[in-house]
Design an enzyme around this catalytic site. Structure first.
Site, PDB file in Angstrom:
ATOM      1  N   SER A   1     -42.544  45.088 -52.956  1.00 20.31           N
ATOM      2  CA  SER A   1     -41.610  46.268 -52.508  1.00 20.31           C
ATOM      3  C   SER A   1     -42.264  47.503 -52.339  1.00 20.31           C
ATOM      4  O   SER A   1     -42.090  48.348 -51.458  1.00 20.31           O
ATOM      5  CB  SER A   1     -40.520  46.260 -53.301  1.00 20.31           C
ATOM      6  OG  SER A   1     -39.934  44.979 -53.606  1.00 20.31           O
TER       7      SER A   1
ATOM      8  N   GLN B   1     -46.675  34.753 -59.854  1.00 14.91           N
ATOM      9  CA  GLN B   1     -47.844  35.109 -60.520  1.00 14.91           C
ATOM     10  C   GLN B   1     -48.202  36.525 -60.445  1.00 14.91           C
ATOM     11  O   GLN B   1     -49.072  36.890 -61.430  1.00 14.91           O
ATOM     12  CB  GLN B   1     -48.975  34.153 -60.031  1.00 14.91           C
ATOM     13  CG  GLN B   1     -50.270  34.233 -60.736  1.00 14.91           C
ATOM     14  CD  GLN B   1     -51.524  33.432 -59.946  1.00 14.91           C
ATOM     15  OE1 GLN B   1     -51.287  32.640 -59.456  1.00 14.91           O
ATOM     16  NE2 GLN B   1     -52.704  34.444 -59.843  1.00 14.91           N
TER      17      GLN B   1
ATOM     18  N   HIS C   1     -40.239  37.029 -52.971  1.00 16.97           N
ATOM     19  CA  HIS C   1     -38.946  36.618 -53.789  1.00 16.97           C
ATOM     20  C   HIS C   1     -38.682  35.564 -53.077  1.00 16.97           C
ATOM     21  O   HIS C   1     -37.895  34.341 -53.713  1.00 16.97           O
ATOM     22  CB  HIS C   1     -37.893  37.767 -53.621  1.00 16.97           C
ATOM     23  CG  HIS C   1     -38.198  39.078 -54.081  1.00 16.97           C
ATOM     24  ND1 HIS C   1     -38.619  39.955 -53.445  1.00 16.97           N
ATOM     25  CD2 HIS C   1     -38.390  39.420 -55.381  1.00 16.97           C
ATOM     26  CE1 HIS C   1     -38.835  41.195 -54.320  1.00 16.97           C
ATOM     27  NE2 HIS C   1     -38.818  40.732 -55.516  1.00 16.97           N
TER      28      HIS C   1
ATOM     29  N   GLY D   1     -34.323  43.581 -56.386  1.00 13.58           N
ATOM     30  CA  GLY D   1     -33.742  43.545 -55.130  1.00 13.58           C
ATOM     31  C   GLY D   1     -35.021  44.247 -54.427  1.00 13.58           C
ATOM     32  O   GLY D   1     -36.249  44.006 -54.612  1.00 13.58           O
TER      33      GLY D   1
END
Length: 285
Positions: free
Chosen positions: A186, A148, A37, A31
């Site tokens: 993130s 990666q 993402h 998340g």
């Protein structure tokens, strides 16, 4: 987009797609989604008929000194990005849904984890392969997409898929970067303004290492020192957790400079630990 929270509903939805001969692309995440993402989703969208993304902060991959409760979560944000990106099913299970009882059997990673994050975070990759084994069985994907940037995790997951005959094609997608070269993460939100300005030096140092290797340099200590000096030109970091070269995907000392090599870095800032890497002589699948 369908948001699903329990295993049975997910399995039924997947079965329906399989019966229609649809190929399944799967993007597992914890998340707090960002462009990295969504690039994985974009590849899945192009290469498969039906895209499943999971958002699950997995407690078994957090160590005793790592704050599971503090990991950033924003389901509304994640759902918005997933839907905009073309995800068909967003699987958002609770911890109880994935771990309804204490495990009677446990997976233990024996190779590719004695260095780097595997050495620093004992048991971390055991938790990764445990949750992915569960999720792979639930989603039953044709393709699974990984970035990666998490190259050691990719190597471990590759071993899992090979060892246990998962009929899954792993697709490894190049790291997505900010305009100044910093790998999207993130954790970047935790950087101070000064740290954020200086953090791109990590990638600059890795590119220096790549340049040295590709020009024929095989003195590992020299390569690491050049990269270390480069990172230390920008002093806002607290320390360099590691800066190292290994064979890839084995994560053993480099003996053949013509085969796969990873140059990996982890740099600790006041409230964030950033990782990045460069792969040399490695074909992404």
């Amino acid at each position: 987009m369908l948001i699903i929270r329990n295993k049975q509903d997910l399995k039924e939805a997947i079965l329906k797609q399989k019966q229609a001969n649809k190929t399944i692309g799967y993007v597992p995440t914890m998340g707090f989604l960002h462009e990295g993402h969504m690039t994985l989703v974009s590849h899945a969208r192009k290469e498969t008929d039906f895209v499943v993304m999971s958002v699950f902060v997995n407690p078994t991959q957090f160590g005793p000194n790592e704050d599971f409760d503090a990991y950033p979560r924003d389901e509304a944000h994640d759902a918005k990005l997933a839907e905009e990106g073309g995800v068909d099913i967003l699987f958002v299970p609770t911890v109880e849904e994935i771990y309804p009882t204490e495990l009677a059997t446990k997976l233990h990673v024996t190779k590719r984890v004695s260095v780097l994050d595997g050495a620093d975070r004992e048991g971390h990759f055991d938790g990764v392969v445990t949750v992915l084994t569960k999720l792979f069985h639930l989603v039953n994907p044709d393709n699974a997409y990984f970035g990666q940037k998490d190259a050691q995790q990719v190597a471990v997951v590759s071993g899992l898929v090979e060892d246990y005959f998962f009929p899954i094609n792993l697709r490894i997608i190049a790291t997505v970067r900010e305009a100044d070269g910093l790998a999207k993460s993130s954790r970047n939100v935790y950087l101070t303004e000064k740290e954020r300005k200086e953090a791109p030096v990590i990638h600059e140092a890795l590119l220096l290492g790549r340049e040295l290797i590709e020009s024929g340099e095989t003195n590992e200590a020299k390569i690491v020192q050049v990269m270390t000096d480069k990172i230390n030109e920008q002093p806002s970091h607290e320390n360099i957790a590691y800066l190292a070269l290994y064979s890839y995907p084995e994560f053993t000392p480099v003996t053949d400079w013509t085969k796969g090599i990873i140059i990996a870095a982890a740099v600790k800032y006041s409230k964030a630990r950033l990782i990045d890497n460069e792969l040399i002589n490695v074909k992404r699948r």
